[in-house]
Design a protein around this motif. Structure first.
Motif, PDB file in Angstrom:
ATOM      1  N   LEU A   1       0.848  -1.181   0.000  1.00 13.83           N
ATOM      2  CA  LEU A   1       0.000   0.000   0.000  1.00 13.83           C
ATOM      3  C   LEU A   1       0.885   1.233   0.000  1.00 13.83           C
ATOM      4  CD1 LEU A   1      -2.746   1.481   0.390  1.00 13.83           C
ATOM      5  CD2 LEU A   1      -2.377   1.239   2.867  1.00 13.83           C
ATOM      6  N   SER A   2       0.646   2.134  -0.956  1.00 11.73           N
ATOM      7  CA  SER A   2       1.388   3.399  -1.019  1.00 11.73           C
ATOM      8  C   SER A   2       0.418   4.546  -0.825  1.00 11.73           C
ATOM      9  CB  SER A   2       2.101   3.531  -2.371  1.00 11.73           C
ATOM     10  OG  SER A   2       2.738   4.794  -2.452  1.00 11.73           O
ATOM     11  N   LEU A   3       0.679   5.364   0.175  1.00 10.68           N
ATOM     12  CA  LEU A   3      -0.199   6.491   0.488  1.00 10.68           C
ATOM     13  C   LEU A   3       0.456   7.790   0.058  1.00 10.68           C
ATOM     14  CD1 LEU A   3      -1.287   5.300   4.033  1.00 10.68           C
ATOM     15  CD2 LEU A   3      -2.673   5.260   1.955  1.00 10.68           C
ATOM     16  N   GLY A   4      -0.305   8.624  -0.664  1.00  5.93           N
ATOM     17  CA  GLY A   4       0.269   9.845  -1.221  1.00  5.93           C
ATOM     18  C   GLY A   4       1.226   9.508  -2.338  1.00  5.93           C
ATOM     19  N   SER A   5       0.795   8.654  -3.242  1.00  9.94           N
ATOM     20  CA  SER A   5       1.678   8.065  -4.259  1.00  9.94           C
ATOM     21  C   SER A   5       1.985   8.976  -5.434  1.00  9.94           C
ATOM     22  CB  SER A   5       1.070   6.764  -4.780  1.00  9.94           C
ATOM     23  OG  SER A   5      -0.260   6.979  -5.201  1.00  9.94           O
ATOM     24  N   GLY A   6       1.252  10.093  -5.591  1.00  7.55           N
ATOM     25  CA  GLY A   6       1.549  11.018  -6.682  1.00  7.55           C
ATOM     26  C   GLY A   6       1.386  10.374  -8.041  1.00  7.55           C
ATOM     27  N   THR A   7       2.379  10.528  -8.902  1.00 11.03           N
ATOM     28  CA  THR A   7       2.339   9.920 -10.232  1.00 11.03           C
ATOM     29  C   THR A   7       2.691   8.437 -10.208  1.00 11.03           C
ATOM     30  OG1 THR A   7       4.630  10.606 -10.632  1.00 11.03           O
ATOM     31  CG2 THR A   7       2.887  12.082 -11.417  1.00 11.03           C
ATOM     32  N   CYS A   8       3.015   7.929  -9.032  1.00  8.16           N
ATOM     33  CA  CYS A   8       3.249   6.492  -8.824  1.00  8.16           C
ATOM     34  C   CYS A   8       4.472   5.956  -9.569  1.00  8.16           C
ATOM     35  CB  CYS A   8       2.010   5.676  -9.205  1.00  8.16           C
ATOM     36  SG  CYS A   8       0.478   6.252  -8.448  1.00  8.16           S
ATOM     37  N   SER A   9       5.439   6.800  -9.848  1.00 12.53           N
ATOM     38  CA  SER A   9       6.621   6.327 -10.582  1.00 12.53           C
ATOM     39  C   SER A   9       7.375   5.249  -9.804  1.00 12.53           C
ATOM     40  CB  SER A   9       7.552   7.504 -10.891  1.00 12.53           C
ATOM     41  OG  SER A   9       7.986   8.133  -9.700  1.00 12.53           O
ATOM     42  N   HIS A  10       7.448   5.395  -8.495  1.00 11.01           N
ATOM     43  CA  HIS A  10       8.154   4.405  -7.678  1.00 11.01           C
ATOM     44  C   HIS A  10       7.363   3.105  -7.605  1.00 11.01           C
ATOM     45  CE1 HIS A  10      10.873   7.607  -6.369  1.00 11.01           C
ATOM     46  NE2 HIS A  10       9.794   8.353  -6.271  1.00 11.01           N
ATOM     47  N   GLU A  11       6.051   3.227  -7.485  1.00 15.00           N
ATOM     48  CA  GLU A  11       5.197   2.052  -7.403  1.00 15.00           C
ATOM     49  C   GLU A  11       5.154   1.303  -8.740  1.00 15.00           C
ATOM     50  OE1 GLU A  11       4.319   5.038  -4.380  1.00 15.00           O
ATOM     51  OE2 GLU A  11       4.463   5.131  -6.565  1.00 15.00           O
ATOM     52  N   LEU A  12       5.154   2.038  -9.849  1.00 10.04           N
ATOM     53  CA  LEU A  12       5.192   1.410 -11.168  1.00 10.04           C
ATOM     54  C   LEU A  12       6.498   0.652 -11.367  1.00 10.04           C
ATOM     55  CD1 LEU A  12       3.655   4.359 -13.209  1.00 10.04           C
ATOM     56  CD2 LEU A  12       2.636   2.080 -12.966  1.00 10.04           C
ATOM     57  N   GLU A  13       7.580   1.179 -10.807  1.00  7.25           N
ATOM     58  CA  GLU A  13       8.864   0.470 -10.867  1.00  7.25           C
ATOM     59  C   GLU A  13       8.802  -0.819 -10.051  1.00  7.25           C
ATOM     60  OE1 GLU A  13      13.561   1.179  -9.579  1.00  7.25           O
ATOM     61  OE2 GLU A  13      12.206   2.898  -9.766  1.00  7.25           O
ATOM     62  N   LEU A  14       8.223  -0.743  -8.866  1.00  5.96           N
ATOM     63  CA  LEU A  14       8.124  -1.922  -8.006  1.00  5.96           C
ATOM     64  C   LEU A  14       7.183  -2.975  -8.592  1.00  5.96           C
ATOM     65  CD1 LEU A  14       7.966  -0.198  -4.504  1.00  5.96           C
ATOM     66  CD2 LEU A  14       9.825  -1.620  -5.375  1.00  5.96           C
ATOM     67  N   ALA A  15       6.167  -2.541  -9.335  1.00  2.00           N
ATOM     68  CA  ALA A  15       5.199  -3.472  -9.913  1.00  2.00           C
ATOM     69  C   ALA A  15       5.834  -4.404 -10.943  1.00  2.00           C
ATOM     70  CB  ALA A  15       4.043  -2.701 -10.548  1.00  2.00           C
ATOM     71  N   GLN A  16       7.011  -4.060 -11.411  1.00  5.57           N
ATOM     72  CA  GLN A  16       7.704  -4.913 -12.381  1.00  5.57           C
ATOM     73  C   GLN A  16       8.389  -6.113 -11.719  1.00  5.57           C
ATOM     74  OE1 GLN A  16       9.979  -2.600 -15.380  1.00  5.57           O
ATOM     75  NE2 GLN A  16       9.025  -0.780 -14.489  1.00  5.57           N
ATOM     76  N   TYR A  17       8.421  -6.121 -10.405  1.00  6.12           N
ATOM     77  CA  TYR A  17       9.019  -7.253  -9.686  1.00  6.12           C
ATOM     78  C   TYR A  17       7.966  -8.318  -9.413  1.00  6.12           C
ATOM     79  CZ  TYR A  17      13.229  -4.484  -8.791  1.00  6.12           C
ATOM     80  OH  TYR A  17      14.384  -3.747  -8.930  1.00  6.12           O
ATOM     81  N   LYS A  18       8.336  -9.561  -9.641  1.00  5.31           N
ATOM     82  CA  LYS A  18       7.392 -10.676  -9.508  1.00  5.31           C
ATOM     83  C   LYS A  18       6.971 -10.934  -8.069  1.00  5.31           C
ATOM     84  CE  LYS A  18      11.124 -14.123  -9.300  1.00  5.31           C
ATOM     85  NZ  LYS A  18      11.703 -15.332  -9.932  1.00  5.31           N
ATOM     86  N   GLN A  19       7.711 -10.377  -7.114  1.00  6.87           N
ATOM     87  CA  GLN A  19       7.368 -10.598  -5.706  1.00  6.87           C
ATOM     88  C   GLN A  19       6.024  -9.982  -5.321  1.00  6.87           C
ATOM     89  OE1 GLN A  19      10.479  -9.772  -6.769  1.00  6.87           O
ATOM     90  NE2 GLN A  19      12.025 -10.095  -5.175  1.00  6.87           N
TER      91      GLN A  19
END
Length: 325
Positions: A90-108
């Protein structure tokens, strides 16, 4: 605290030139959420802040991960979360989500949920996720007060440059974040943790001014302006509240509250005490480097390192575990 400073007038003029006067006029409303949204809804590209400088990013990486070519997300996935699977983040205050989009590429990661109150930024993130065919990430446009936290559900909660925008940090962590984490859940932050409302002490302001003078004058011309940056007086409290009521509203509580409610796994201070304000509005000079610019940045890096020997860092990357009961 300083109510009004000389920089308030300078910065207002510069913001009008850099982001347009419509942006300035958007601040004249009594609705706090509207002023906060206007700070993050702009689609304008701003190249005046220290986080735009690639050489600064390498410095951060070195201080966070001991490798200037590895960012904190890569480090997190290759160390702490290396052997995990089916993770929910869960990411709160994610903005444009650039960091979360990067993490989403990991299979974990089985599922990543991004929450932000800016419709514009959430819509941009949704487009990028679709373009990259990322199926494990979802987006919620919501104020945190209206978001429904699932108890004992998330393996990781991430705050990337967002926790300092929340009021009552201790209550948020104890009543919302701790309960929503699984028994072995982690809190991950990459945050400004300095003085509330950027009300820096006089001694720090004096050091920032010395840092500015380390930079050759030709590299101190302000972004989209003929003015030069010769000094720093700090932000007045009135402008901070008008510009964005959420900005650094309870930032000084972040580290004490985290240490109160979580166990430290990794904690990496990475400065910013001098660089953030010394390089503000002049960072565009250092996007592309030559030997002279590199030398100038190395000098101010060394100056900040010396300051950090005797003062707590204004920025911290940390990983913390939910305490066992």
């Amino acid at each position: 605290m300083r109510l009004i400073t000389l920089d308030d007038f300078k910065d207002t003029l510069l913001k009008g030139k850099q982001r347009g006067w419509d942006f300035i006029l958007s601040k004249f409303t009594f609705q706090n959420n509207a002023r906060t949204k206007s700070a993050f809804n702009s689609s304008a590209v701003i190249s005046a802040n220290w986080w735009e400088i690639p050489y600064v990013k390498k410095r951060w990486n070195k201080m966070m991960t001991n490798d200037e070519h590895q960012n904190y997300k890569q480090y997190l996935m290759e160390t702490v979360l290396k052997d995990h699977s089916n993770l929910k983040l869960l990411s709160l205050g994610s903005g444009t989500c650039s960091h979360e989009l990067e993490l989403a590429q990991y299979k974990q990661f089985e599922a990543i949920t991004c929450v932000d109150l800016s419709e514009y930024r959430i819509s941009q993130a949704e487009k990028k996720a679709a373009q990259n065919n990322l199926q494990n990430i979802s987006f919620v446009c919501s104020n945190i007060d209206n978001f429904s936290f699932k108890e004992d559900h998330y393996d990781v909660v991430l705050f990337n440059a967002s926790l300092h925008h929340f009021r009552h940090v201790d209550t948020l962590l104890s009543e919302k974040i701790v309960p929503c984490l699984t028994s072995s859940g982690l809190l991950v932050i990459n945050e400004y943790v300095g003085p509330n409302r950027l009300q820096f002490p006089k001694a720090q302001i004096q050091k920032i001014n010395k840092g500015i003078q380390l930079l050759p004058k030709k590299f101190r011309r302000r972004y989209k302006s003929s003015l030069y940056k010769n000094s720093f007086s700090g932000s007045g409290l009135l402008r901070m509240i008008i510009a964005d009521p959420s900005e650094c509203v309870d930032s000084s509580s972040i580290m004490p509250s985290i240490n109160k409610h979580f166990k430290v796994i990794i904690e990496k201070p990475y400065g910013g005490n001098i660089l953030m304000n010394a390089l503000k509005d002049i960072s565009h000079h250092f996007i592309d480097l030559d030997d002279e610019k590199t030398k100038a940045l190395d000098a101010i890096f060394e100056f900040e390192d010396e300051y950090l020997k005797h003062n707590p860092s204004d920025f911290v990357f940390g990983v913390y575990r939910k305490p066992e009961h």
